[in-house]
Design a protein around this motif. Structure first.
Motif, PDB file in Angstrom:
ATOM      1  N   ALA A 239      46.187  -4.250 -20.463  1.00 37.75           N
ATOM      2  CA  ALA A 239      45.431  -2.998 -20.397  1.00 37.75           C
ATOM      3  C   ALA A 239      45.813  -2.130 -19.208  1.00 37.75           C
ATOM      4  N   HIS A 240      46.263  -2.730 -18.112  1.00 31.09           N
ATOM      5  CA  HIS A 240      46.585  -1.948 -16.909  1.00 31.09           C
ATOM      6  C   HIS A 240      48.005  -1.396 -16.935  1.00 31.09           C
ATOM      7  N   ASP A 241      48.754  -1.606 -18.010  1.00 34.64           N
ATOM      8  CA  ASP A 241      50.132  -1.122 -18.086  1.00 34.64           C
ATOM      9  C   ASP A 241      50.145   0.407 -17.966  1.00 34.64           C
ATOM     10  N   PRO A 242      50.869   0.972 -16.994  1.00 33.44           N
ATOM     11  CA  PRO A 242      50.827   2.430 -16.779  1.00 33.44           C
ATOM     12  C   PRO A 242      51.324   3.233 -17.973  1.00 33.44           C
ATOM     13  N   ARG A 243      52.144   2.630 -18.835  1.00 39.72           N
ATOM     14  CA  ARG A 243      52.657   3.349 -20.003  1.00 39.72           C
ATOM     15  C   ARG A 243      51.575   3.576 -21.068  1.00 39.72           C
ATOM     16  N   LEU A 244      50.443   2.916 -20.933  1.00 42.57           N
ATOM     17  CA  LEU A 244      49.384   3.016 -21.927  1.00 42.57           C
ATOM     18  C   LEU A 244      48.137   3.723 -21.400  1.00 42.57           C
ATOM     19  N   LEU A 245      48.210   4.266 -20.198  1.00 45.88           N
ATOM     20  CA  LEU A 245      47.009   4.792 -19.548  1.00 45.88           C
ATOM     21  C   LEU A 245      46.420   5.999 -20.260  1.00 45.88           C
ATOM     22  N   HIS A 246      47.229   6.771 -20.975  1.00 44.99           N
ATOM     23  CA  HIS A 246      46.721   7.978 -21.636  1.00 44.99           C
ATOM     24  C   HIS A 246      46.372   7.722 -23.108  1.00 44.99           C
ATOM     25  N   ASN A 247      46.388   6.473 -23.504  1.00 47.43           N
ATOM     26  CA  ASN A 247      46.065   6.123 -24.888  1.00 47.43           C
ATOM     27  C   ASN A 247      44.583   5.788 -25.024  1.00 47.43           C
ATOM     28  N   ARG A 248      44.046   5.976 -26.224  1.00 43.87           N
ATOM     29  CA  ARG A 248      42.677   5.550 -26.485  1.00 43.87           C
ATOM     30  C   ARG A 248      42.543   5.140 -27.945  1.00 43.87           C
TER      31      ARG A 248
END
Length: 422
Positions: A239-248
C-alpha cells in the motif's frame, strides 16, 4: 401460504436483489470528472462487460479500452472491446487477455486516467503466471484450490502471488497514470484487494501467507513454483508504494445492497418481516445450512429471534469440499443439506442462488426448496442423503423441476439465500 405463492415470493426477492446490484446503473454515481489526457478502461470479471456498457452510456468523452468476462457474459459496447475467457478454470484466452491488457496501459502519462472495472471471476479470466511459473502449473493449483473447500480469500491470496498481473501489478503497469478501480464485490468484507485478486489494488498479504495456505490445504506445489513464491524480487506492491499513491478503489455494488433490496421487497409483501442475518457467511455449504435450519426451527418453535411470517436473508460465499463425483454448485448443496436438516418442517420454503446466474459451473443460478421436497424425491426413487454425500445436489433439484435458471445476470455479489417461514 401455498407453495406456489411461496415460490413466487422467493423468486421475486432474488430478482429484486439482482436488480439492485445491476452494474449498468451502480457505477454511474461513482464516475469521476474526465482527465486532461486519455481515458483508458480495463476490467475483468463476470460483471465487467455490463460495467463497461454502463460507463459508455454515461461517459460523454472519448474512451477506449479492453475488458474480459466469462463466456456468455458479454454486453454490447461501442468503444471498449469485450473479450470472453474461461471460468472457473483459466484458459488460453485468459492469458491472452492479460497480455493485451498489460500492453494497452504501458506508456501512459500522469494526465491520463485508467478506470478499472473489477468484479468476481476476474481471477480466472485474467490469468498470467509470474516469471518462472508455467501456465499449466498455475491452472493445476487453481483446480486443486477449487476442490479443496478453501474460502475465496485464501484462494485469491494464492492467485495473487502466482501472478504477473494480480496483486496490484496491473496498476504498476499503468503508472504514472492514476487508476480508479470500480468494484462489484463478490467477497465477504468487500475488500477491493480480494475481488478478482486485486489486479489494480495494492496487496495486503505476503508470499509467506500464500505458502501457508497451500500447506494448510495440502495443495501439491512443484519446487520451482515454491522458489518463485519465496523470491522477494517478485513480491507484489504494498500500500505504501509511491507508484500507487494517486490510485483509489470504490465498491459500487455489494451483497449488503442486494440483501437490503430483498428485505424491502419482502416488507412490501403483506405481513412478511425480513431479517438480514449476515452479508458475509462463509464455511462449508452443508454446515452453513445447519445453522440456517437451527434458526428456522427457533422461529417456528419460539418466535425467536423474530416471529413468523418472516424471511431470513443471508449472503456471502460458502464453499464445498468435493468428495463425490456428482453435479451441483454450492447453493444447491446448501439447499439439499437444509432440506435434510429440516426434514419436511411445515411452512418453511427457501431459495439459494448465485447472483451471477451460475451456481458453480452448472447452468442454473440455484434452486428452490419446499416442505415436501424430500417426500417428492423419495416418491421418485431419489435418495437425498446419498446425493448429498456424492455432491450431486443438482440432480436432486433437477429431478423435482426446482432448479432456478436465469442465464447470466452480468453482475456478481455472490450467494443469495432466503428462508421464508410462514
Amino acid at each position: 401460504m401455498h407453495t406456489t405463492a411461496a415460490r413466487a415470493l422467493l423468486q421475486d426477492l432474488f430478482r429484486s436483489a439482482v436488480a439492485a446490484v445491476d452494474p449498468l446503473h451502480a457505477i454511474v454515481p461513482h464516475l469521476p470528472p474526465p482527465p486532461r489526457g486519455r481515458t483508458i478502461v480495463i476490467g475483468a470479471g463476470k460483471a465487467a462487460a455490463r460495467m463497461a456498457q454502463g460507463l459508455e452510456q454515461h461517459w460523454p468523452h472519448p474512451v477506449s479500452g479492453l475488458v474480459v468476462t466469462r463466456y456468455g457474459h458479454g454486453a454490447p459496447t461501442r468503444h471498449i472491446e469485450v473479450m470472453e475467457a474461461g471460468h472457473p478454470v483459466p484458459d488460453d484466452a485468459s492469458a491472452l487477455a492479460a497480455e493485451r491488457m498489460l500492453a494497452l496501459v504501458r506508456g501512459l502519462g500522469p494526465d491520463d486516467l485508467v478506470i478499472a472495472l473489477m468484479s468476481g471471476g476476474g481471477s480466472a479470466l485474467l490469468s498470467l503466471p509470474a516469471p518462472g511459473i508455467a501456465f499449466e502449473d498455475k491452472r493445476a493449483i487453481h483446480r486443486q484450490l477449487l476442490a479443496c473447500g478453501a474460502p475465496i480469500g485464501a484462494m485469491n491470496c494464492v492467485r495473487r502471488h502466482l501472478s504477473a498481473i494480480k496483486g496490484g501489478r496491473l496498476a504498476l503497469a499503468c503508472a504514472p497514470a492514476p487508476v480508479l478501480t470500480l468494484v462489484v464485490s463478490d467477497v465477504p468484507g468487500d475488500d477491493p484487494a480480494v475481488v478478482a485478486s486485486g489486479p489494480t489494488v495494492a496487496d495486503n498479504s505476503s508470499a509467506a501467507d500464500a505458502l501457508a495456505i497451500l500447506q494448510r490445504y495440502q495443495i501439491a506445489v512443484p519446487d520451482h513454483v515454491r522458489a518463485v513464491l519465496s523470491d522477494p524480487a517478485l513480491a507484489a506492491p504494498r500500500a505504501h508504494d509511491p507508484r500507487l499513491l494517486h490510485n483509489r478503489a470504490v465498491v459500487v455494488a455489494s451483497a449488503q445492497q442486494a440483501l437490503e433490496a430483498a428485505a424491502a421487497a419482502a416488507a412490501r409483501a403483506a405481513g412478511i418481516t425480513p431479517l438480514i442475518l449476515s452479508n458475509s457467511m462463509e464455511g462449508e455449504a452443508r454446515e452453513v445450512a445447519q445453522v440456517h435450519a437451527g434458526i428456522a426451527r427457533q422461529v417456528r418453535g419460539h418466535d425467536q429471534p423474530i416471529g413468523a411470517p418472516c424471511v431470513i436473508l443471508s449472503g456471502g460465499e460458502t464453499s464445498v469440499t468435493v468428495r463425490g463425483g456428482g453435479r451441483g454448485g454450492r447453493n444447491a448443496e446448501f439447499l439439499l443439506a437444509l432440506g435434510l436438516a429440516l426434514d419436511g418442517m411445515p411452512g418453511v420454503h427457501a431459495i439459494a442462488c448465485d447472483t451471477d446466474g451460475i451456481d458453480g459451473s452448472e447452468d442454473n443460478a440455484g434452486a428452490l426448496l419446499a416442505p415436501d421436497s424430500l417426500v417428492r424425491a423419495l416418491a421418485a426413487g431419489i435418495a437425498p442423503r446419498a446425493l448429498l454425500d456424492n455432491n450431486d445436489a443438482y440432480r436432486f433439484f433437477s429431478a423435482l423441476n426446482d432448479l432456478v435458471v436465469t442465464g447470466p445476470t452480468r453482475t456478481n455479489v455472490n450467494d443469495f439465500r432466503a428462508i421464508l417461514i410462514t
